[in-house]
Design a protein around this motif. Structure first.
Motif, PDB file in Angstrom:
ATOM      1  N   MET A 252     -12.063  19.517  96.538  1.00  0.00           N
ATOM      2  CA  MET A 252     -10.676  19.063  96.399  1.00  0.00           C
ATOM      3  C   MET A 252     -10.385  17.976  97.437  1.00  0.00           C
ATOM      4  O   MET A 252     -10.679  18.125  98.613  1.00  0.00           O
ATOM      5  N   SER A 253      -9.866  16.817  96.975  1.00  0.00           N
ATOM      6  CA  SER A 253      -9.636  15.706  97.890  1.00  0.00           C
ATOM      7  C   SER A 253      -8.438  15.988  98.786  1.00  0.00           C
ATOM      8  O   SER A 253      -7.527  16.722  98.426  1.00  0.00           O
ATOM      9  N   ARG A 254      -8.453  15.383  99.959  1.00  0.00           N
ATOM     10  CA  ARG A 254      -7.352  15.551 100.890  1.00  0.00           C
ATOM     11  C   ARG A 254      -6.185  14.674 100.472  1.00  0.00           C
ATOM     12  O   ARG A 254      -6.348  13.604  99.892  1.00  0.00           O
ATOM     13  N   SER A 255      -4.959  15.111 100.760  1.00  0.00           N
ATOM     14  CA  SER A 255      -3.776  14.342 100.377  1.00  0.00           C
ATOM     15  C   SER A 255      -3.639  13.118 101.273  1.00  0.00           C
ATOM     16  O   SER A 255      -4.215  13.035 102.359  1.00  0.00           O
ATOM     17  N   THR A 256      -2.843  12.163 100.801  1.00  0.00           N
ATOM     18  CA  THR A 256      -2.662  10.936 101.575  1.00  0.00           C
ATOM     19  C   THR A 256      -1.969  11.201 102.903  1.00  0.00           C
ATOM     20  O   THR A 256      -2.117  10.420 103.846  1.00  0.00           O
ATOM     21  N   THR A 257      -1.197  12.269 102.986  1.00  0.00           N
ATOM     22  CA  THR A 257      -0.536  12.548 104.262  1.00  0.00           C
ATOM     23  C   THR A 257      -1.494  13.155 105.271  1.00  0.00           C
ATOM     24  O   THR A 257      -1.196  13.220 106.448  1.00  0.00           O
ATOM     25  N   GLU A 258      -2.656  13.600 104.796  1.00  0.00           N
ATOM     26  CA  GLU A 258      -3.652  14.144 105.724  1.00  0.00           C
ATOM     27  C   GLU A 258      -4.599  13.064 106.240  1.00  0.00           C
ATOM     28  O   GLU A 258      -5.128  13.160 107.337  1.00  0.00           O
ATOM     29  N   ILE A 259      -4.839  12.050 105.430  1.00  0.00           N
ATOM     30  CA  ILE A 259      -5.722  10.967 105.860  1.00  0.00           C
ATOM     31  C   ILE A 259      -5.152   9.644 105.381  1.00  0.00           C
ATOM     32  O   ILE A 259      -4.740   9.514 104.229  1.00  0.00           O
ATOM     33  N   TYR A 260      -5.080   8.684 106.253  1.00  0.00           N
ATOM     34  CA  TYR A 260      -4.429   7.421 105.932  1.00  0.00           C
ATOM     35  C   TYR A 260      -5.403   6.250 105.938  1.00  0.00           C
ATOM     36  O   TYR A 260      -5.403   5.420 105.040  1.00  0.00           O
ATOM     37  N   PHE A 261      -6.226   6.133 106.941  1.00  0.00           N
ATOM     38  CA  PHE A 261      -7.011   4.919 107.155  1.00  0.00           C
ATOM     39  C   PHE A 261      -8.189   4.846 106.188  1.00  0.00           C
ATOM     40  O   PHE A 261      -8.980   5.763 106.078  1.00  0.00           O
ATOM     41  N   ARG A 262      -8.261   3.738 105.499  1.00  0.00           N
ATOM     42  CA  ARG A 262      -9.282   3.522 104.477  1.00  0.00           C
ATOM     43  C   ARG A 262     -10.119   2.299 104.824  1.00  0.00           C
ATOM     44  O   ARG A 262      -9.677   1.414 105.565  1.00  0.00           O
ATOM     45  N   THR A 263     -11.302   2.261 104.292  1.00  0.00           N
ATOM     46  CA  THR A 263     -12.139   1.077 104.442  1.00  0.00           C
ATOM     47  C   THR A 263     -11.868   0.124 103.282  1.00  0.00           C
ATOM     48  O   THR A 263     -11.383   0.520 102.225  1.00  0.00           O
ATOM     49  N   VAL A 264     -12.145  -1.135 103.503  1.00  0.00           N
ATOM     50  CA  VAL A 264     -11.907  -2.156 102.482  1.00  0.00           C
ATOM     51  C   VAL A 264     -13.250  -2.723 102.031  1.00  0.00           C
ATOM     52  O   VAL A 264     -14.199  -2.808 102.810  1.00  0.00           O
ATOM     53  N   GLU A 265     -13.310  -3.098 100.772  1.00  0.00           N
ATOM     54  CA  GLU A 265     -14.546  -3.600 100.186  1.00  0.00           C
ATOM     55  C   GLU A 265     -14.454  -5.094  99.918  1.00  0.00           C
ATOM     56  O   GLU A 265     -13.381  -5.609  99.627  1.00  0.00           O
ATOM     57  N   SER A 266     -15.601  -5.744  99.986  1.00  0.00           N
ATOM     58  CA  SER A 266     -15.659  -7.182  99.735  1.00  0.00           C
ATOM     59  C   SER A 266     -15.357  -7.477  98.268  1.00  0.00           C
ATOM     60  O   SER A 266     -15.856  -6.816  97.362  1.00  0.00           O
ATOM     61  N   LYS A 267     -14.518  -8.477  98.057  1.00  0.00           N
ATOM     62  CA  LYS A 267     -14.211  -8.941  96.699  1.00  0.00           C
ATOM     63  C   LYS A 267     -14.817 -10.321  96.434  1.00  0.00           C
ATOM     64  O   LYS A 267     -14.515 -10.955  95.429  1.00  0.00           O
ATOM     65  N   TRP A 268     -15.653 -10.754  97.360  1.00  0.00           N
ATOM     66  CA  TRP A 268     -16.264 -12.079  97.231  1.00  0.00           C
ATOM     67  C   TRP A 268     -17.201 -12.089  96.033  1.00  0.00           C
ATOM     68  O   TRP A 268     -18.039 -11.202  95.864  1.00  0.00           O
ATOM     69  N   ASP A 269     -17.072 -13.118  95.189  1.00  0.00           N
ATOM     70  CA  ASP A 269     -17.918 -13.271  94.005  1.00  0.00           C
ATOM     71  C   ASP A 269     -18.683 -14.573  94.139  1.00  0.00           C
ATOM     72  O   ASP A 269     -18.103 -15.660  94.041  1.00  0.00           O
ATOM     73  N   ASP A 270     -19.991 -14.467  94.371  1.00  0.00           N
ATOM     74  CA  ASP A 270     -20.818 -15.666  94.561  1.00  0.00           C
ATOM     75  C   ASP A 270     -20.774 -16.594  93.356  1.00  0.00           C
ATOM     76  O   ASP A 270     -20.823 -17.824  93.501  1.00  0.00           O
ATOM     77  N   GLU A 271     -20.679 -16.016  92.177  1.00  0.00           N
ATOM     78  CA  GLU A 271     -20.653 -16.837  90.966  1.00  0.00           C
ATOM     79  C   GLU A 271     -19.405 -17.713  90.933  1.00  0.00           C
ATOM     80  O   GLU A 271     -19.454 -18.874  90.523  1.00  0.00           O
ATOM     81  N   ILE A 272     -18.284 -17.149  91.378  1.00  0.00           N
ATOM     82  CA  ILE A 272     -17.041 -17.931  91.432  1.00  0.00           C
ATOM     83  C   ILE A 272     -17.104 -18.953  92.554  1.00  0.00           C
ATOM     84  O   ILE A 272     -16.799 -20.140  92.365  1.00  0.00           O
ATOM     85  N   ALA A 273     -17.518 -18.521  93.741  1.00  0.00           N
ATOM     86  CA  ALA A 273     -17.511 -19.393  94.918  1.00  0.00           C
ATOM     87  C   ALA A 273     -18.511 -20.540  94.810  1.00  0.00           C
ATOM     88  O   ALA A 273     -18.280 -21.621  95.370  1.00  0.00           O
ATOM     89  N   SER A 274     -19.595 -20.332  94.081  1.00  0.00           N
ATOM     90  CA  SER A 274     -20.658 -21.350  94.021  1.00  0.00           C
ATOM     91  C   SER A 274     -20.194 -22.628  93.328  1.00  0.00           C
ATOM     92  O   SER A 274     -20.765 -23.701  93.547  1.00  0.00           O
ATOM     93  N   ASP A 275     -19.157 -22.534  92.495  1.00  0.00           N
ATOM     94  CA  ASP A 275     -18.656 -23.715  91.793  1.00  0.00           C
ATOM     95  C   ASP A 275     -17.545 -24.425  92.560  1.00  0.00           C
ATOM     96  O   ASP A 275     -16.953 -25.378  92.051  1.00  0.00           O
ATOM     97  N   MET A 276     -17.253 -23.970  93.781  1.00  0.00           N
ATOM     98  CA  MET A 276     -16.146 -24.535  94.555  1.00  0.00           C
ATOM     99  C   MET A 276     -16.657 -25.422  95.676  1.00  0.00           C
ATOM    100  O   MET A 276     -17.742 -25.198  96.227  1.00  0.00           O
ATOM    101  N   ASP A 277     -15.844 -26.454  96.026  1.00  0.00           N
ATOM    102  CA  ASP A 277     -16.151 -27.184  97.254  1.00  0.00           C
ATOM    103  C   ASP A 277     -15.625 -26.365  98.434  1.00  0.00           C
ATOM    104  O   ASP A 277     -14.982 -25.325  98.248  1.00  0.00           O
ATOM    105  N   LEU A 278     -15.877 -26.827  99.649  1.00  0.00           N
ATOM    106  CA  LEU A 278     -15.559 -26.020 100.824  1.00  0.00           C
ATOM    107  C   LEU A 278     -14.053 -25.808 101.002  1.00  0.00           C
ATOM    108  O   LEU A 278     -13.624 -24.758 101.507  1.00  0.00           O
ATOM    109  N   LEU A 279     -13.243 -26.777 100.599  1.00  0.00           N
ATOM    110  CA  LEU A 279     -11.802 -26.583 100.707  1.00  0.00           C
ATOM    111  C   LEU A 279     -11.327 -25.553  99.682  1.00  0.00           C
ATOM    112  O   LEU A 279     -10.492 -24.694  99.989  1.00  0.00           O
ATOM    113  N   GLU A 280     -11.868 -25.610  98.494  1.00  0.00           N
ATOM    114  CA  GLU A 280     -11.538 -24.609  97.482  1.00  0.00           C
ATOM    115  C   GLU A 280     -11.974 -23.220  97.940  1.00  0.00           C
ATOM    116  O   GLU A 280     -11.298 -22.226  97.675  1.00  0.00           O
TER     117      GLU A 280
END
Length: 732
Positions: free
Chosen positions: A1-29
């Motif tokens: 059984m998972s713990r409720s949000t009031t018992e644990i708050y801090f979460r880790t964040v995951e990368s959303k970087w997509d190389d396929e998207i970024a590869s078509d961009m210049d450095l400013l983009e």
């Protein structure tokens, strides 16, 4: 059984970087892409806060030589929504050369004037005439000797940055990879301090800015982005391993009311509260009553923690130096007790704010700003935030939500601390911040106004809604048909790039407009609509009723008894029910407001075969006068009396238009479009007026707007004709 949000708050964040998207961009983009990713999560960065940069090689338009240019998020930008035009561009070498100028100014001993004067030098460093104003954080990015820099306000890292053992915790979490720098106001001096810190600690990857946030860097943009997430996650992991769960903030003192019960209490108290905080400037409200927010507000330590205020500069510029915590026991005290506590609490808050201003201001300080709180915490009910519009009040809620998480984390591993009151004052009343406020355009005519449009699904009402939005209003589109109300709201929000408003969510309302179903002939339906309006925005200022009913006669020209009843129910009684229910809100607020009822030229011009409609509209005219007397002095009541508006009217379906054309002997073909038939009928009606012009929706909406605005603030109890000059309707 998972713990409720009031018992644990801090979460880790995951990368959303997509190389396929970024590869078509210049450095400013890619800078824009990286910024949007970091700004997409309020846990990582506040709306409008933080900044990112890239040092890129560009061709100088004057010399054709390759030069290094710093592209950095400009002043007033937001990482989540930023596009290329939101980034300033500056010659890197010119920025570095400013250090010599600063040194000479600093030697005068006037550090603050020296610091402030440097912002006047940034435009001289502009590359390629870029009009975007640079942020005061520009030196932080320029003076760090790496190509890519991220400065964010992550909740877990600010928790460490505000803990009284921040330097030790930074060492424990990051080892030698990240070092601590004591609190310094953002600007040139802090940029120099970061430069010095990196020189003295070769190989470090980032710096925890005391009381402020995180800054880190790399020579690869994807690496910089992923390093930001890595450093955030290290702090989050550490804090989650030290979570106090249900014992956070000293444990529970009060219990929350059930959602339906607390929303009922809030619906009763919010108009009163809005009136109290709007005595100097009118505000739009947002409720936040999720479990995590309530856990903080209901806790034993909440009053003391709230009194300390926030620490991150971005936080308290929105939330003020501190919130108002209302001492109310939801299990024992009454609604009247709550109103009493609000009144006394606000009086004390204003006194405290005046003392804060007087104790820290000097002769050059701007005038004291509105002393009312923008964040109010009520045990058992939740958090109510205020702003000049819905967007600002929601962002204020977002910021204090982050502050709650910061306090939770700091208190789990040490003691939460806030920056000194003098430092807070110096930022809140900073000359640069004041200059930014003075540069803002004047508010629109209907800014800070909450307006309900009844009959917004079609005709005049549908045309009125975008007009009011353009004039700065917060609007509720109401219609007998829920789909029609939501359709109008969606069209407006699609035009301004937002999703449709949904009343009753965790953070109430989703923007400057929501759509609601409402049958004005049913008091319960009107009461439910008023409840939703108050929950979404905190109150109500103005009402425009454009809903009406024209009972269609049978082939013999007769109208049934039930149709007579329905005509009077919609056109007269419905308007009264709306005013009667709204008056409860208006009385509690004790603010100025207005109501505009759409009547008709038919109210004074007899017309064969239109008995029920014409007499009901005549009664509506007199209702305007009765309501103007009963709702004075705060609420003005007026009417707009159009001649027949065929354009876009739900009262003119194709069959009725054809019947009218036949009645008046106007030739038409069944193959013609409905709009073509309507145009013929409109031209016929226009021929009977003095101006010989069809009555348009725009003319009606303009008349209603004028009556809702301050332009006719001394007009009440009148019917404004918009009929093209019907001599039969002349005043008699």
């Amino acid at each position: 059984m998972s713990r409720s949000t009031t018992e644990i708050y801090f979460r880790t964040v995951e990368s959303k970087w997509d190389d396929e998207i970024a590869s078509d961009m210049d450095l400013l983009e890619r800078l824009v892409y990286r910024s949007n990713l970091l700004g997409s999560d309020a846990y990582i960065n506040n709306t409008g806060g933080g900044n990112t940069s890239s040092k890129l090689k560009e061709t100088d338009p004057l010399t054709d030589e390759e030069v290094e240019v710093v592209w950095v998020k400009g002043s007033g930008g937001d990482l989540r929504t930023a596009k290329k035009p939101n980034f300033a561009s500056l010659y890197q070498q010119r920025l570095l050369n400013l250090q010599d100028i600063y040194q000479s100014k600093e030697n005068t001993g006037l550090k603050t004037p020296a610091e402030d004067s440097m912002t006047e030098m940034y435009p001289h460093c502009t590359f390629n005439l870029n009009p975007r104003a640079p942020s005061i954080d520009t030196p932080l990015h320029s003076f760090i000797p790496y190509k890519f820099v991220d400065h964010t306000h992550p909740v877990p890292v600010i928790a460490i940055a505000t803990a009284n053992k921040g330097p030790q915790l930074t060492k424990e979490i990051y080892g030698d990879d990240v070092v601590w720098v004591d609190w310094m106001r953002p600007g040139f001096e802090l940029g120099l301090k970061l430069q010095e810190t990196i020189e003295n600690n070769p190989g470090i990857k980032g710096i925890v800015l005391g009381g402020h946030g995180l800054i880190n860097w790399a020579n690869d943009d994807k690496e910089c982005y992923e390093l930001s997430l890595e450093l955030i996650n290290q702090a989050a992991d550490y804090l989650s391993n030290h979570e106090k769960g249900e014992e956070s903030y000293g444990g529970e003192k009060y219990q929350s009311l059930k959602k339906d019960e607390r929303r009922a209490v809030l619906a009763e108290v919010l108009p009163f509260l809005r009136g109290q905080v709007s005595q100097q400037n009118q505000f739009i409200g947002t409720i936040q009553d999720d479990d995590l927010t309530l856990q903080f507000i209901n806790s034993k330590d909440a009053p003391n923690l709230a009194e300390l205020g926030t620490s991150c500069p971005d936080h308290f510029l929105r939330t003020k130096i501190k919130p108002l915590y209302v001492e109310w026991n939801p299990q024992e005290d009454s609604l009247e007790d709550l109103k009493s506590e609000i009144t006394s609490g606000l009086e004390k808050y204003r006194e405290d704010y005046a003392d804060y201003y007087n104790n820290h201001s000097d002769e050059d300080s701007p005038d004291m700003r509105d002393p009312n709180p923008t964040v109010i915490l009520i045990p058992g009910l939740g958090m109510v935030t205020w702003g000049k519009n819905k967007s600002e009040s929601r962002v204020t809620a977002e910021f204090y939500t982050a502050a709650i998480g910061v306090m939770r984390g700091a208190e789990s591993v040490a003691k939460y601390t806030a920056i000194s009151k003098q430092e807070a004052y110096d930022i809140e009343y900073w000359a640069l911040e004041e200059a930014k406020l003075q540069r803002m355009p004047p508010e629109a005519e209907l800014s800070r106004q909450i307006i309900a449009v009844i009959g917004a699904g079609s005709g005049i009402g549908k045309d009125l809604v975008p007009k009011l939005i353009d004039e700065g209003a917060t609007v509720i589109a109401l219609d007998l048909k829920e789909d029609a109300a939501n359709g109008t709201a969606k069209e407006v929000l699609d035009d301004i790039g937002m999703g449709i408003g949904v009343a009753g969510s965790g953070i109430s309302g989703s923007g400057d407009i929501i759509g609601l179903e409402c049958d004005i002939t049913d008091r319960k339906s009107v009461q439910e609509a008023m409840h939703e309006i108050v929950i979404a925005y905190g109150g109500l200022d103005n009402i425009a009723v454009t809903a009406g009913l024209y009972p269609t006669p049978d082939q013999a020209g007769n109208v049934s008894d039930s149709a007579w009843d329905k005509s009077f129910s919609v056109n007269v009684k419905g308007n009264f029910i709306v005013a009667d229910e709204a008056s409860k809100i208006w009385k509690a607020q004790n603010l100025k407001g207005s109501m505009v009822i759409t009547t008709s030229a038919n109210a004074v011009v007899p017309k064969a075969g239109s008995f029920a409609y014409d007499t009901s509209k005549s009664a509506a005219n007199h209702l305007v006068r009765e309501l103007a007397i009963s709702l004075a002095p705060n609420i003005r009541v007026n009417g707009v009396a159009p001649a027949t508006v065929v354009e876009g009217s739900s009262m003119f379906p194709r069959d009725r238009v054809k019947a009218s054309l036949t009645k008046y002997g106007i030739e038409f073909s069944d193959e013609e479009s409905t709009e073509s038939l309507r145009d013929k009928l409109a031209e016929f009606y226009a021929s009977r007026t003095l101006t010989k012009k069809p009555i348009t929706l725009e003319q009606q909406t303009e008349a209603i707007f004028q009556l809702l605005s301050t332009k006719l603030e001394n007009t009440s109890g009148h019917i404004i004709p918009v009929d093209g000059g019907l001599k039969e309707a002349f005043l008699r």
